[in-house]
Design a protein around this motif. Structure first.
Motif, PDB file in Angstrom:
ATOM      1  N   GLY A   1      39.558  62.840  78.379  1.00 15.49           N
ATOM      2  CA  GLY A   1      38.538  63.138  79.378  1.00 15.49           C
ATOM      3  C   GLY A   1      38.098  64.588  79.395  1.00 15.49           C
ATOM      4  N   LEU A   2      38.321  65.304  78.326  1.00 19.22           N
ATOM      5  CA  LEU A   2      38.003  66.729  78.309  1.00 19.22           C
ATOM      6  C   LEU A   2      36.506  67.005  78.437  1.00 19.22           C
ATOM      7  N   GLN A   3      35.685  66.009  78.135  1.00 16.11           N
ATOM      8  CA  GLN A   3      34.239  66.209  78.244  1.00 16.11           C
ATOM      9  C   GLN A   3      33.738  66.140  79.684  1.00 16.11           C
ATOM     10  N   GLY A   4      34.596  65.693  80.610  1.00 16.80           N
ATOM     11  CA  GLY A   4      34.193  65.710  82.006  1.00 16.80           C
ATOM     12  C   GLY A   4      34.457  64.413  82.751  1.00 16.80           C
ATOM     13  N   SER A   5      34.162  64.459  84.049  1.00 13.47           N
ATOM     14  CA  SER A   5      34.403  63.323  84.938  1.00 13.47           C
ATOM     15  C   SER A   5      33.410  62.199  84.677  1.00 13.47           C
ATOM     16  N   PHE A   6      33.820  60.968  85.001  1.00 20.53           N
ATOM     17  CA  PHE A   6      32.909  59.820  84.888  1.00 20.53           C
ATOM     18  C   PHE A   6      33.443  58.656  85.708  1.00 20.53           C
ATOM     19  N   ASP A   7      32.550  57.733  86.010  1.00 19.99           N
ATOM     20  CA  ASP A   7      32.899  56.506  86.731  1.00 19.99           C
ATOM     21  C   ASP A   7      32.436  55.310  85.916  1.00 19.99           C
ATOM     22  N   LEU A   8      33.211  54.241  85.957  1.00 20.45           N
ATOM     23  CA  LEU A   8      32.834  52.974  85.323  1.00 20.45           C
ATOM     24  C   LEU A   8      32.789  51.887  86.387  1.00 20.45           C
ATOM     25  N   PHE A   9      31.681  51.165  86.436  1.00 23.48           N
ATOM     26  CA  PHE A   9      31.503  50.084  87.402  1.00 23.48           C
ATOM     27  C   PHE A   9      31.499  48.746  86.666  1.00 23.48           C
ATOM     28  N   HIS A  10      32.315  47.825  87.152  1.00 23.48           N
ATOM     29  CA  HIS A  10      32.427  46.503  86.555  1.00 23.48           C
ATOM     30  C   HIS A  10      31.979  45.466  87.575  1.00 23.48           C
ATOM     31  N   PHE A  11      31.169  44.508  87.117  1.00 24.58           N
ATOM     32  CA  PHE A  11      30.569  43.516  88.010  1.00 24.58           C
ATOM     33  C   PHE A  11      30.939  42.099  87.580  1.00 24.58           C
ATOM     34  N   ALA A  12      30.785  41.180  88.506  1.00 19.48           N
ATOM     35  CA  ALA A  12      31.161  39.788  88.222  1.00 19.48           C
ATOM     36  C   ALA A  12      30.239  39.176  87.173  1.00 19.48           C
ATOM     37  N   ASN A  13      28.936  39.452  87.265  1.00 14.62           N
ATOM     38  CA  ASN A  13      27.979  38.773  86.383  1.00 14.62           C
ATOM     39  C   ASN A  13      26.985  39.701  85.703  1.00 14.62           C
ATOM     40  N   ASP A  14      27.176  41.003  85.831  1.00 11.96           N
ATOM     41  CA  ASP A  14      26.252  41.968  85.233  1.00 11.96           C
ATOM     42  C   ASP A  14      26.992  42.881  84.260  1.00 11.96           C
ATOM     43  N   PRO A  15      26.263  43.524  83.349  1.00 16.75           N
ATOM     44  CA  PRO A  15      26.901  44.441  82.402  1.00 16.75           C
ATOM     45  C   PRO A  15      27.553  45.617  83.118  1.00 16.75           C
ATOM     46  N   ASP A  16      28.605  46.146  82.502  1.00 17.08           N
ATOM     47  CA  ASP A  16      29.263  47.341  83.047  1.00 17.08           C
ATOM     48  C   ASP A  16      28.311  48.529  82.995  1.00 17.08           C
TER      49      ASP A  16
END
Length: 275
Positions: free
Chosen positions: A204-219
């Motif tokens: 993670g040296l390039q920086g902060s990030f968030d990942l969102f996962h959904f029931a029926n949609d792409p991440d």
């Protein structure tokens, strides 16, 4: 005759809330003062909310709903009002938070907004600008209502150890914030892991990030700059950061060991100071 400000309910969610509050109050045959006395708020505050000059809180909405027998109308509206008050570039992210079934976050420099206490959030938001700080803090904290849903998302939060040492606000603010993180050790849907200094070079040296996962949609991957947000569903980018997150979790301390480190830093660095 008193000049009554007439709101356009279609102008904004805040205007619509004020319009509905006035309509419901008048339908109940109550003055602003009478309603204020019932719900233990001033007539002035009721009037300011009705004219969209003051943000309603969840507590205010719940009390008024109970007093007027609205069936929870205002309490359902308040989340929409709060979301509309977020910076325009962040409103899409707040919507992602409400829809996600799993959220994976990595932060190097501060506690994620979904896990912040009031004092910590206020210190972060007021670092350079204290304008409307109370309202802006309330708007940020309102995002945390996603954990009150019948099916709240599962959150994994990996934080760099520096987050524990970077003093945001005073010692009491940090002590409260770290204690707040410890309360999640009893909640299997909110998991906090600390990436220790000893991990050295990491994914993670390039920086902060968030990942969102959904029931029926792409991440969706979300990264942030100064006053800008960058959500993307690009499969290659999401795949790359998902792999990075797997490695960050592997390099981080376990949830149990993370809690022990948080407790140790809280006591050693922000403990009560003897005179």
């Amino acid at each position: 005759m008193t000049n009554i400000n007439v709101l356009d309910p279609g102008a904004s969610p805040l205007d619509y809330y004020g319009y509905e509050l006035r309509r419901l109050r008048e339908a109940a045959g109550l003055t602003q003062r009478q309603l204020g006395e019932i719900v233990n708020y001033t007539a002035s505050l009721v009037g300011q909310v009705e004219t969209a000059r003051k943000l309603p809180t969840a507590e205010f909405s719940e009390r008024v709903d109970a007093a007027l027998g609205t069936g929870g109308t205002l309490s359902r509206l308040v989340a929409l009002v709060m979301r509309s008050q977020l910076p325009a570039w962040f409103q899409q992210v707040a919507e992602l938070e409400t829809r996600a079934v799993r959220i994976h976050t990595f932060h190097t420099h501060l506690v994620h907004g979904l896990l912040q206490t009031k004092a910590y959030a206020s210190a972060v938001l007021g670092a350079l600008d204290e304008t409307d700080l109370e309202d802006r803090t309330a708007v940020r904290l309102a995002r945390q209502c996603i954990f009150e849903k019948a099916e709240p998302p599962v959150l994994w939060a990996v934080v760099g150890e520096a987050v524990l040492h970077q003093k945001i606000g005073d010692e009491a603010t940090m002590r409260e914030q770290l204690a707040h993180l410890l309360t999640f050790s009893r909640n299997p849907r909110i998991n906090v892991q600390v990436l220790p200094f000893s991990a050295g070079a990491h994914a993670g040296l390039q920086g902060s990030f968030d990942l969102f996962h959904f029931a029926n949609d792409p991440d969706i991957l979300y990264t942030e700059g100064y006053g800008t947000g960058h959500p993307t569903a690009n499969p290659d980018t999401v795949k790359d950061c998902s792999l990075r997150y797997d490695h960050l979790q592997a390099a981080a301390l376990s949830v149990k060991d993370s809690a022990e480190l948080i407790r140790r830093v809280m006591e050693d660095r922000y403990g009560e100071q003897l005179a």
